[in-house]
Every structure is written in C-alpha cells, then in structure tokens.
Design a protein around this motif. Structure first.
Motif, short mmCIF file in Angstrom:
data_model
loop_
_atom_site.label_atom_id
_atom_site.label_comp_id
_atom_site.label_asym_id
_atom_site.label_seq_id
_atom_site.Cartn_x
_atom_site.Cartn_y
_atom_site.Cartn_z
N ALA A 86 -46.10 -64.29 33.76
CA ALA A 86 -45.54 -63.78 35.03
C ALA A 86 -44.64 -62.57 34.80
O ALA A 86 -43.90 -62.17 35.70
CB ALA A 86 -44.75 -64.89 35.72
N ARG A 87 -44.72 -61.97 33.61
CA ARG A 87 -43.85 -60.83 33.29
C ARG A 87 -43.94 -59.72 34.33
O ARG A 87 -42.93 -59.13 34.72
CB ARG A 87 -44.24 -60.29 31.91
N ASP A 88 -45.14 -59.47 34.82
CA ASP A 88 -45.30 -58.37 35.79
C ASP A 88 -44.72 -58.70 37.16
O ASP A 88 -44.64 -57.82 38.03
CB ASP A 88 -46.78 -58.02 35.94
N LEU A 89 -44.36 -59.97 37.37
CA LEU A 89 -43.75 -60.36 38.65
C LEU A 89 -42.23 -60.18 38.66
O LEU A 89 -41.59 -60.42 39.68
CB LEU A 89 -44.08 -61.82 38.96
N ARG A 90 -41.68 -59.76 37.55
CA ARG A 90 -40.22 -59.63 37.46
C ARG A 90 -39.68 -58.60 38.46
O ARG A 90 -40.29 -57.54 38.65
CB ARG A 90 -39.79 -59.22 36.06
N ARG A 91 -38.56 -58.94 39.05
CA ARG A 91 -37.87 -58.03 39.96
C ARG A 91 -36.37 -58.09 39.67
O ARG A 91 -35.83 -59.16 39.36
CB ARG A 91 -38.12 -58.42 41.42
#
Length: 415
Positions: A274-279
């Motif tokens: 889920a790294r690309d979901l980080r905000r």
C-alpha cells in the motif's frame, strides 16, 4: 512467553529506594484528598477503615523514598500506625472493586476520558514469595527479570490519565502450586491466562458492570496474540485501536489492494503493497504541546482470518467485520514504522493518530506520578494486599494529577 509491549522506562528494583522525589503534595490539596476519598472510599463499611484509607493515601503522597508501610506510617502516625495500616492493607476484608468503580465513575465525570488505555506494568522483585512473581523475559527490554506483571486500565485524555482498574497476571505454575496459592490467599476462581487475555479481562470486568461511558480502547499488543486480543475486544460494546506487529496475518478486504488475492498476508507485507496509497496527514500531537506534525499514513481495509468478527452491538462508524489496517511513518523514515488495527474504519487518520498517542500520555503519567506515589511498591505477599495497595495508589495518583491540573489552571476540580 508472549507479552504485551512494555512501555519505555527503566524498571526499578523492589529493593532500591527512589532517587526521584515523591509526587508533590501541596498541603492545600488536603481538601481535595478528603473530598476524593469521601467519594471513592464510601463503600468501606466502617468509619475506621475509611479513616485508614485516607491516611494511607496521604502517606503515599507524602512519604519519602519507597512507599513501604513503614515509610507511610512515618507521615501519618509513626510506629503506632504501622501495624494497623499493615492489617488494613494485607489482611483486612474490604473489597477493592467498589472503590475502583467509584474512582472511575468520579473521574469520568470531572476529567472525561477520550479512551481507555490498557498498559502493562512490570514490577521487579528481589525474592520469590511476592504473589505472582516469576522469572519473565521482557521482550522490549531484552532481559529476563524476576518480576510481577500486571495490567492497568487507564482513563486517558490529551491532558491527563488515571489508572482505574488493575489485574495481576498469574502464571499456571503459580496457580498450580497449592502451597504458594494458599499462602498468598489467591481466590479459587482465579485461573491461568495469557497476558493478552489478562488485559482483555481487566477491561471487560469494568465495562460490563461499572456504568462508564463508551470510549475506544487503545492497546499496544506487542508480541502478544494480537488477533486474539482484537477478537475478544470486538465482543465488547466499544471501538478499538490496537498497535500490532508486522507478522499479524490478515486478508485484504475487497478491492483494497488491486491485483492482490484474498490470501493471508503478514500486516507488514500488506502495508508495503500500500506504499503508493500514502498521504501526508498534519495533526496536533499533545505530547509536543500542540505543535503540528506531519505523518505519512495509508489505510487498507482488512479482515482477520477465521470466522467473521462482528461488534457486540451497533456502534457508529463500525461496519460489519471489516477492520482498518493503518500504516504510519514520519517523512524520510522507513515504511511503515507503526501498524495499527481498528474497527473505526470511517475515522479520520488524524483522529486515530491522536488516539494512538494516548499510549505516550499514559506512559509519561505513569513515570511522573503513578510510580512516584508507589504503585509498584507493595512488598507484601498476599493477593488481596497487592490489590488494595494499587487501588489506593491509584487514588493517590488521581489526587496528584488533579492537584497538578488545578495548579496549572487546566482543570476545575469538583466532587
């Protein structure tokens, strides 16, 4: 053995005196002590018991060094008081349960908690006769200690926290030793349990009977069976937020991670995907006096393996058996540095981060107040004596914290 995470802090030996001063007790707070004790000790059947309870709390607040009964007696009456206080704690028959209930209900009114925090406490001991003492490996310290271990339930908010219930962890070896069990007067109904189950039972025992407000329960599961802890807590009518380690097996729910099958994966692996979901989330951390901070956060809907786990009763913001796995790290740090599991799947990340930091609030108040009023200082051997001591030490902690809040202008005390 499995163990809940131990909060940071150096354990003190039961045989060593403290170098830190006692929690400050301003004589002007004597009125506060009297008013609080009049509420929490009301269940004690005799006036002499209530008077000794007040003496004991005053001694915990005022005695120098370890809060042994001898040192407490020097504050409230000298040698003449020592024997009667020893009997009052070690072998009297007064029930600590209603005292804790009254303390929790009173604090819920005047210092409303944002969460109930379950905190493990290690109590090093020099000998082998104190109730529940064992050789224990403490994972977070990387040491084997001769110690008791207990769970405290804390009423916590950003401004303050208070222990309101306790459960002493007793191993199977202790409970199967008929001689030691008899000498410590351990009740027949006390059975062996894991430390994780001990934590859940400490919380369940108060929420089922004490009429307290529903608040999220926050716990660091550490090396314990986090899946079992979450399942057992979900059987209670309260939301949960549990810090877990990366090995916990979970299943991604629905299309949470496109391209991933529904097979079990370690929490760390799921959150890595889920790294690309980080905000970035900007939030106020009470431990830094409200200064804003930024964390990188990602959330994935997940389920525990096994039968569906549904809440005990409808709670706003909780849906079915879905849980939210929350990954957190600071910018520039490895991803993730923390993993949290919650059934508050619709909550804002900033709100969950603030709830999680209540672990730090409790840890600080334990070190600065609870430990200084002697919550770990009971030197007797009896099961009941330990419980009576920590109950009155919790009352002393409340007096000290309320006094601090009043002095800082942050809390108006009312009985």
């Amino acid at each position: 053995m499995s163990s809940l995470a131990l909060y940071p802090g150096t354990p003190k030996s039961s045989g060593a005196s403290k170098s830190a001063p006692s929690a400050a007790f301003d004589p002007h707070h004597d009125v506060m002590l009297q008013e609080l004790c009049s509420v929490v000790l009301a269940s004690l059947p005799r006036s002499d018991q209530r008077r000794k309870g007040v003496q004991y709390v005053r001694g915990l607040l005022g005695a120098e060094g370890r809060k042994s009964i001898r040192n407490i007696a020097t504050v409230v009456g000298g040698a003449a008081a020592e024997q009667s206080l020893h009997h009052f704690i070690a072998s009297s028959t007064w029930d600590w349960g209603p005292v804790r209930q009254a303390l929790a209900q009173h604090l819920a009114r005047i210092a409303p908690p944002q969460a109930w925090v379950l905190r493990p406490t290690v109590i090093p001991k020099a000998g082998e006769h104190s109730v529940g003492v064992d050789r224990r490996f403490i994972p977070s310290l990387g040491q084997v200690l001769n110690a008791q271990q207990a769970i405290g339930v804390w009423a916590a908010s950003a401004e303050s926290s208070y222990p309101v219930n306790w459960r002493l962890h007793l191993s199977q070896a202790w409970l199967e030793d008929g001689t030691r069990r008899s000498q410590a007067s351990i009740p027949d109904g006390v059975d062996a349990e894991s430390l994780g189950d001990c934590a859940v039972e400490a919380f369940r025992g108060m929420t089922s009977r004490w009429g307290l407000p529903m608040r999220p329960v926050v716990v660091d599961a550490g090396d314990a069976d986090a899946g079992r802890i979450v399942r057992r807590l979900r059987a209670l009518p309260t939301p949960l937020l549990v810090r877990v380690n990366g090995n916990l097996p979970l299943t991604a729910a629905g299309a949470a991670l496109p391209g991933r099958t529904a097979e079990l994966r370690p929490a760390q692996q799921l959150m890595g995907a889920a790294r690309d979901l980080r905000r970035p989330v900007v939030w106020s951390d009470h431990t830094a006096q409200g200064a804003p901070r930024t964390s990188l956060v990602a959330g994935v809907k997940v389920r525990l393996p096994g039968p569906p786990v549904r809440p005990a009763m409808p709670v706003r913001g909780i849906r079915g058996d879905e849980l939210l796995l929350l990954g957190v790290s600071a910018p520039g740090r490895r991803w993730p540095t923390e993993l949290w599991l919650t059934d508050l799947v619709e909550a804002q990340p900033a709100a969950l981060l603030r709830l999680g930091r209540l672990l730090d609030r409790v840890d600080r108040d334990f070190n600065e107040v609870a430990d200084q009023v002697g919550v770990r200082d009971f030197a007797g051997r009896s099961f009941g004596g330990w419980h009576r001591h920590v109950t009155l030490a919790s009352t002393a902690h409340a007096v000290a914290m309320l006094g601090r809040g009043a002095a800082e202008g942050g809390l108006r005390y009312a009985s």
